[in-house]
Scaffold this active site. Structure first.
Site, PDB file in Angstrom:
ATOM      1  N   ARG A 130     -55.602  -5.973   3.986  1.00 47.99           N
ATOM      2  CA  ARG A 130     -56.526  -6.595   4.947  1.00 47.99           C
ATOM      3  C   ARG A 130     -56.175  -6.018   6.314  1.00 47.99           C
ATOM      4  O   ARG A 130     -55.089  -6.261   6.838  1.00 47.99           O
ATOM      5  CB  ARG A 130     -56.358  -8.114   4.944  1.00 47.99           C
ATOM      6  CG  ARG A 130     -56.981  -8.786   6.161  1.00 47.99           C
ATOM      7  CD  ARG A 130     -57.110 -10.274   6.037  1.00 47.99           C
ATOM      8  NE  ARG A 130     -58.142 -10.611   5.073  1.00 47.99           N
ATOM      9  CZ  ARG A 130     -58.640 -11.837   4.905  1.00 47.99           C
ATOM     10  NH1 ARG A 130     -58.183 -12.830   5.632  1.00 47.99           N
ATOM     11  NH2 ARG A 130     -59.573 -12.061   4.018  1.00 47.99           N
ATOM     12  N   HIS A 172     -66.127  -6.706   3.153  1.00 50.97           N
ATOM     13  CA  HIS A 172     -65.283  -7.666   2.436  1.00 50.97           C
ATOM     14  C   HIS A 172     -65.779  -7.719   0.978  1.00 50.97           C
ATOM     15  O   HIS A 172     -66.370  -8.700   0.538  1.00 50.97           O
ATOM     16  CB  HIS A 172     -65.415  -9.039   3.116  1.00 50.97           C
ATOM     17  CG  HIS A 172     -64.329 -10.003   2.770  1.00 50.97           C
ATOM     18  ND1 HIS A 172     -63.271  -9.701   1.941  1.00 50.97           N
ATOM     19  CD2 HIS A 172     -64.131 -11.302   3.141  1.00 50.97           C
ATOM     20  CE1 HIS A 172     -62.482 -10.757   1.833  1.00 50.97           C
ATOM     21  NE2 HIS A 172     -62.979 -11.739   2.547  1.00 50.97           N
ATOM     22  N   ASP A 208     -71.439 -17.322   8.126  1.00 49.81           N
ATOM     23  CA  ASP A 208     -70.036 -16.955   8.373  1.00 49.81           C
ATOM     24  C   ASP A 208     -69.755 -17.279   9.841  1.00 49.81           C
ATOM     25  O   ASP A 208     -70.684 -17.559  10.616  1.00 49.81           O
ATOM     26  CB  ASP A 208     -69.853 -15.449   8.085  1.00 49.81           C
ATOM     27  CG  ASP A 208     -68.408 -14.971   8.240  1.00 49.81           C
ATOM     28  OD1 ASP A 208     -67.487 -15.819   8.252  1.00 49.81           O
ATOM     29  OD2 ASP A 208     -68.199 -13.750   8.356  1.00 49.81           O
ATOM     30  N   ARG A 231     -62.846 -16.321  -6.075  1.00 54.53           N
ATOM     31  CA  ARG A 231     -62.031 -15.199  -5.571  1.00 54.53           C
ATOM     32  C   ARG A 231     -60.973 -14.841  -6.600  1.00 54.53           C
ATOM     33  O   ARG A 231     -60.702 -13.673  -6.869  1.00 54.53           O
ATOM     34  CB  ARG A 231     -61.368 -15.553  -4.231  1.00 54.53           C
ATOM     35  CG  ARG A 231     -62.317 -15.738  -3.062  1.00 54.53           C
ATOM     36  CD  ARG A 231     -62.971 -14.436  -2.642  1.00 54.53           C
ATOM     37  NE  ARG A 231     -61.997 -13.418  -2.266  1.00 54.53           N
ATOM     38  CZ  ARG A 231     -61.429 -13.323  -1.061  1.00 54.53           C
ATOM     39  NH1 ARG A 231     -61.775 -14.163  -0.096  1.00 54.53           N
ATOM     40  NH2 ARG A 231     -60.553 -12.376  -0.782  1.00 54.53           N
ATOM     41  N   GLN A 274     -64.885 -10.688  -1.552  1.00 55.58           N
ATOM     42  CA  GLN A 274     -65.563 -11.951  -1.270  1.00 55.58           C
ATOM     43  C   GLN A 274     -66.953 -11.960  -1.912  1.00 55.58           C
ATOM     44  O   GLN A 274     -67.343 -12.938  -2.553  1.00 55.58           O
ATOM     45  CB  GLN A 274     -65.685 -12.151   0.249  1.00 55.58           C
ATOM     46  CG  GLN A 274     -66.416 -13.421   0.631  1.00 55.58           C
ATOM     47  CD  GLN A 274     -65.645 -14.687   0.281  1.00 55.58           C
ATOM     48  OE1 GLN A 274     -64.471 -14.799   0.597  1.00 55.58           O
ATOM     49  NE2 GLN A 274     -66.295 -15.630  -0.386  1.00 55.58           N
ATOM     50  N   CYS A 327     -68.100 -17.973   3.274  1.00 54.36           N
ATOM     51  CA  CYS A 327     -66.882 -17.354   2.737  1.00 54.36           C
ATOM     52  C   CYS A 327     -65.632 -18.156   3.096  1.00 54.36           C
ATOM     53  O   CYS A 327     -64.609 -18.017   2.445  1.00 54.36           O
ATOM     54  CB  CYS A 327     -66.767 -15.918   3.228  1.00 54.36           C
ATOM     55  SG  CYS A 327     -66.862 -15.750   5.014  1.00 54.36           S
TER      56      CYS A 327
HETATM   57  N1  NVA Z   1     -66.216 -12.306   9.208  1.00 55.37           N
HETATM   58  C1  NVA Z   1     -64.989 -13.033   9.007  1.00 55.37           C
HETATM   59  C2  NVA Z   1     -64.721 -13.236   7.545  1.00 55.37           C
HETATM   60  C3  NVA Z   1     -63.499 -14.043   7.241  1.00 55.37           C
HETATM   61  C4  NVA Z   1     -63.216 -14.190   5.782  1.00 55.37           C
HETATM   62  C5  NVA Z   1     -63.850 -12.282   9.668  1.00 55.37           C
HETATM   63  O1  NVA Z   1     -63.799 -11.057   9.565  1.00 55.37           O
HETATM   64  O2  NVA Z   1     -63.023 -12.941  10.315  1.00 55.37           O
HETATM   65  N1   CP Z   2     -62.781 -15.790   2.778  1.00 54.56           N
HETATM   66  C1   CP Z   2     -61.579 -15.282   3.016  1.00 54.56           C
HETATM   67  O1   CP Z   2     -61.349 -14.080   2.901  1.00 54.56           O
HETATM   68  O2   CP Z   2     -60.625 -16.198   3.351  1.00 54.56           O
HETATM   69  P1   CP Z   2     -59.195 -15.897   3.995  1.00 54.56           P
HETATM   70  O3   CP Z   2     -59.445 -15.275   5.335  1.00 54.56           O
HETATM   71  O4   CP Z   2     -58.519 -17.240   4.081  1.00 54.56           O
HETATM   72  O5   CP Z   2     -58.465 -14.955   3.079  1.00 54.56           O
END
Ligand code: NVA
Ligand code: CP
Length: 311
Positions: free
Chosen positions: A102, A129, A224, A292, A132, A264
């Site tokens: 990540r 992502h 989101d 997930r 997800q 998500c």
């Molecule tokens: N768009 C959000 C998704 C989190 C799972 C982010 O990148 O923070």
């Molecule tokens: N939806 C998602 O990726 O959650 P986290 O940021 O908690 O991993």
């Protein structure tokens, strides 16, 4: 069998996406059938950002497959600061069997994949992502049956989630409408790729700034956060711009009567979604979170186990 890595849904064929979703359903129904596939295998999990679902689902998933996962947080390896991304990739490659990352910059995931011979999974970047949306589409098929022909309205920021939803809609025949304030559209190159991908399934992948047009008749309403991780400085300014795009009961009423609500997570209640909607009978947010685990086990299996052994 698909390529070495899972970086973006766009890289997969329609059949490969269908195969992952099919395996995810089987893994969820009969987890005991897959308990020993990754015996002795280790996953390195690189996190430049916080996580609940991604960390816990990958770590639990590896345990359930008979393997093990190591958490490498922002202070452990300091991607690109303490050590370069290519050096990290080549070091991990000598020790572990699979890498999940990540990152802030999508390029970091691409570089890890380039320099590591072991599979690399994108666990969220500023671009996409993919894990997800695989869990999300597993959830949609559980709730709605057939995917092809459904319409999903994503209401909010044209961010990593919007990109991945457009790609997976294109590959599965789900019409995806991105409904966002002016200036917050998804990237034009992503839209072009998704529209091109959609020629195979006939899905309509569109972007609009009009709420009524975007949400009316949708079977799935998705949102989101308005400011993604790393954009915290913009959060306050974005609140005023995105306020009309809040998913509340009035907005849900524009969708189909039996529409489901998706997010998500983590959610900012009172901003992009009201308590009323996220707690309503239409909300499937914790099914998405659970999936997930199953969808990612399917991805890991598809990347690491010969096809004949799975089907
Ligand atoms: N768009 C959000 C998704 C989190 C799972 C982010 O990148 O923070
Ligand atoms: N939806 C998602 O990726 O959650 P986290 O940021 O908690 O991993």
């Amino acid at each position: 069998m698909f390529g070495k890595d899972l970086i973006s849904i766009h890289d997969l064929t329609c059949d490969q996406v269908a195969a992952i979703l099919d395996t995810a359903i089987k893994v969820k129904a009969n987890p005991e059938d897959y308990e020993h596939f990754l015996s002795g295998c280790t996953m390195a999990m690189i996190f430049e950002k916080p996580s609940l679902r991604t960390r816990v689902s990958f770590e639990t998933g590896m345990t359930q497959l008979g393997g093990h996962a190591i958490y490498l947080g922002p202070n452990d390896i300091s991607l690109g600061k303490r050590e370069s991304v290519p050096d990290i990739a080549r070091t991990l490659d000598r020790m572990v069997d699979i890498i999940m990352a990540r990152t802030f910059a999508h390029q970091s995931v691409l570089t890890l994949a380039q320099y590591a011979e072991v599979p690399v999974i994108n666990g969220l970047s500023d671009y996409s992502h993919p894990c997800q949306v695989l869990a999300d589409f597993q959830t949609i098929s559980e709730k709605k049956g057939e995917l092809k022909g459904l319409t999903l309205a994503y209401v909010g920021d044209g961010n990593n989630m919007a990109h991945s939803l457009m790609f997976i809609g294109a590959k599965t025949g789900v019409n995806v409408r991105i409904v966002c304030p002016k200036g917050y559209e998804p990237r034009a190159d992503v839209l072009a790729l998704a529209v091109e991908d959609a020629k195979e399934t006939g899905a309509a992948i569109t972007v609009t700034n009009e709420l009524n047009e975007g949400v009316s008749g949708a079977g799935v309403v998705y949102t989101d956060v308005w400011a993604s991780m790393g954009m915290e400085a913009e959060a306050e300014a974005r609140k005023a711009i995105f306020r009309p795009f809040q998913v509340n009961a009035a907005l849900m009423a524009k969708a189909k009567e039996d529409a489901i609500f998706m997010h998500c997570l983590p959610a900012h209640r009172g901003d992009e979604v009201t308590d009323e909607v996220i707690e309503s009978w239409q909300s499937v947010v914790f099914d998405e979170a659970e999936n997930r685990l199953h969808a990612q086990k399917a991805v890991i299996l598809r990347l690491m186990v010969a096809e004949g052994e799975l089907d």
